[in-house]
Enzyme design. Structure first.
Site, short mmCIF file in Angstrom:
data_model
loop_
_atom_site.label_atom_id
_atom_site.label_comp_id
_atom_site.label_asym_id
_atom_site.label_seq_id
_atom_site.Cartn_x
_atom_site.Cartn_y
_atom_site.Cartn_z
N PHE A 71 0.86 -1.19 0.00
CA PHE A 71 0.00 0.00 0.00
C PHE A 71 0.89 1.23 0.00
O PHE A 71 1.66 1.45 0.93
CB PHE A 71 -0.94 0.07 1.22
CG PHE A 71 -1.81 1.29 1.16
CD1 PHE A 71 -2.98 1.30 0.43
CD2 PHE A 71 -1.41 2.48 1.76
CE1 PHE A 71 -3.76 2.45 0.33
CE2 PHE A 71 -2.17 3.64 1.66
CZ PHE A 71 -3.35 3.62 0.94
N ASP A 114 9.38 2.98 2.01
CA ASP A 114 8.18 3.74 2.34
C ASP A 114 7.92 3.57 3.83
O ASP A 114 7.36 2.56 4.27
CB ASP A 114 6.99 3.25 1.51
CG ASP A 114 5.71 4.03 1.82
OD1 ASP A 114 5.67 4.73 2.86
OD2 ASP A 114 4.74 3.91 1.05
N LYS A 121 2.63 11.10 7.20
CA LYS A 121 1.80 10.85 8.38
C LYS A 121 2.32 11.58 9.63
O LYS A 121 2.07 12.76 9.76
CB LYS A 121 1.64 9.34 8.58
CG LYS A 121 0.80 8.74 7.44
CD LYS A 121 0.11 7.45 7.77
CE LYS A 121 -0.97 7.14 6.73
NZ LYS A 121 -0.64 6.11 5.77
#
Ligand SMILES: *Cc1c(COP(=O)(O)O)cnc(C)c1O
Length: 392
Positions: A130, A215, A244
């Site tokens: 993802f 990531d 985030k």
């Protein structure tokens, strides 16, 4: 009836306020947040150290664009580069933009430095990945919901099974410019690769002159008990993708961080963002880096994570089939005979614990790292009670 598009299916809770690990709805009912906005709220809702910096910056200047310099951005970049042990930062806003930026940088590096023939670059990605929701990113997703009806897709990606170093080695060729992976796959259900895998990926990438792109948008910045999930194997990728928690739960802040020999390939005009690197984002991001430098949050994730682990272990066989836990981050597989992940999350919400399901029967527990031990244990008590209800 609202006018919102249907791209989410939220739990029936309407939050009006938050503090630390807790949020409150309009009727004053308090809920324990065990999702932390997918780790964007690692430091808690309205962390006072972060809101103080944000307020101060709000009263000075908030947005000038990169057409001019601002005095918050340089110090933020210096601090973030140092935290990552490297020397260059490219600021963006959302995680997906950091991923897109990483892909562009890897391709440009491939053509300009590795001298791959024009248009021939490929990037190897992992099954179950993802990386966000843009058209290029969903081009290399293997989740049908993420892809169906959104083609045609961007070419130049190949997928190998996550955790299988042999498959990765077999797929790398002379035109491979990068391996892009989550060191721990969050959305897939907190999937941890076999011990030594990240080190093997690092060695393979170095040997084949391929960039390793980690990531760490969800796994990074304290969640796993180390600053980065790659630290668990002592591995430094060529590019970190961050997002985030970098925005402190206040503003979207993302970044690509790496050495000048890689990020330095970009020239003025080749990439950018109106909001990327804005003074408010830079001030908040800089404070996040300062907070991580103390090691306090990483330690909390380790200590509380061990407690969470001990409590979850007791529930295996009592409604939980298996779980994976790293730092203060757990993916819990509910017995599919008993309930879906969604049903468990609905029952947890009725008991004032907010968590999120993923992939049918898995739920995730990832509270803010500032959560009190007693609250964490109370949340596990509620999960135990839900499982007992379902078994009855
Ligand atoms: C959330 C996430 C993204 C995308 O970030 P957005 O800010 O939602 O665009 C990318 N990669 C990983 C690993 C993520 O968890």
């Amino acid at each position: 009836m609202t006018h919102l598009a249907h791209n989410y299916h939220p739990l029936p809770v309407i939050i009006g306020a938050g503090e630390g690990a807790w949020v409150t709805d309009g009727e004053g009912t308090r809920y324990l947040d065990c999702l932390a906005a997918y780790s964007a709220v690692n430091f808690g809702h309205r962390n006072p150290q972060l809101t103080a910096v944000a307020h101060e910056q709000l009263d000075r200047v908030t947005l000038v664009s990169r057409a001019f310099e601002n005095d918050a951005l340089g110090p933020f970049a210096d601090a973030l580069a140092e935290l990552c042990g490297t020397d260059m930062v490219l600021p963006m806003n959302t995680g997906a933009e950091a991923v897109e930026t990483g892909i562009k940088v890897a391709r440009a590096w491939g053509y300009r430095v590795k001298e791959v023939a024009a248009e021939q670059a490929n990037i190897v990605v992992m099954s179950g990945n993802f990386h966000g929701r843009t058209t290029t990113i969903v081009s290399f997703s293997d989740d049908a919901d993420a892809r169906t009806d959104f083609g045609p897709f961007t070419p130049g990606f190949r997928t190998v099974p996550f955790g299988d170093i042999g498959a990765l080695a077999a797929s790398v060729d002379a035109n491979t410019v990068a391996v892009l992976l989550e060191p721990i796959q969050g959305e897939a259900g907190v999937i941890v690769p076999p011990e030594g895998y990240l080190r093997a990926v690092r060695e393979l990438c170095t040997a084949q002159n391929v960039l390793m792109i980690a990531d760490e948008i969800q796994s990074g910045l304290g969640r796993t008990g180390t600053t980065f999930a790659c630290d668990r194997e002592g591995v430094a990728p060529d590019l970190y993708l961050l997002g985030k928690a970098l925005g402190g739960g206040i503003v979207p802040v993302s970044a690509v961080v790496g050495s000048e020999s890689v990020l330095g390939v970009l020239q003025p005009g080749e990439h950018g963002s109106t909001f990327g690197g804005n003074p408010l984002a830079a001030a908040v991001g800089h404070e996040v880096v300062r907070m991580l430098r103390t090691g306090e949050f990483q330690k909390r994730a380790r200590v509380l994570g061990d407690i969470l682990d001990a409590r979850l272990a007791d529930l295996v066989g009592a409604g939980i089939v298996a779980y994976r836990r790293v730092g203060l981050w757990a993916g819990i597989d509910i017995d599919p005979q008993l309930a879906t992940g969604r049903e468990v999350c609905e029952r947890l919400a009725a008991r004032r614990v907010l968590a999120k399901d993923t992939h049918d029967s898995t739920i995730r527990i990832a509270p803010p790292l500032v959560i009190e031990q007693a609250d964490l244990e109370w949340a596990v008590d509620q999960l135990a009670a839900v499982l007992a209800e379902l078994r009855a």
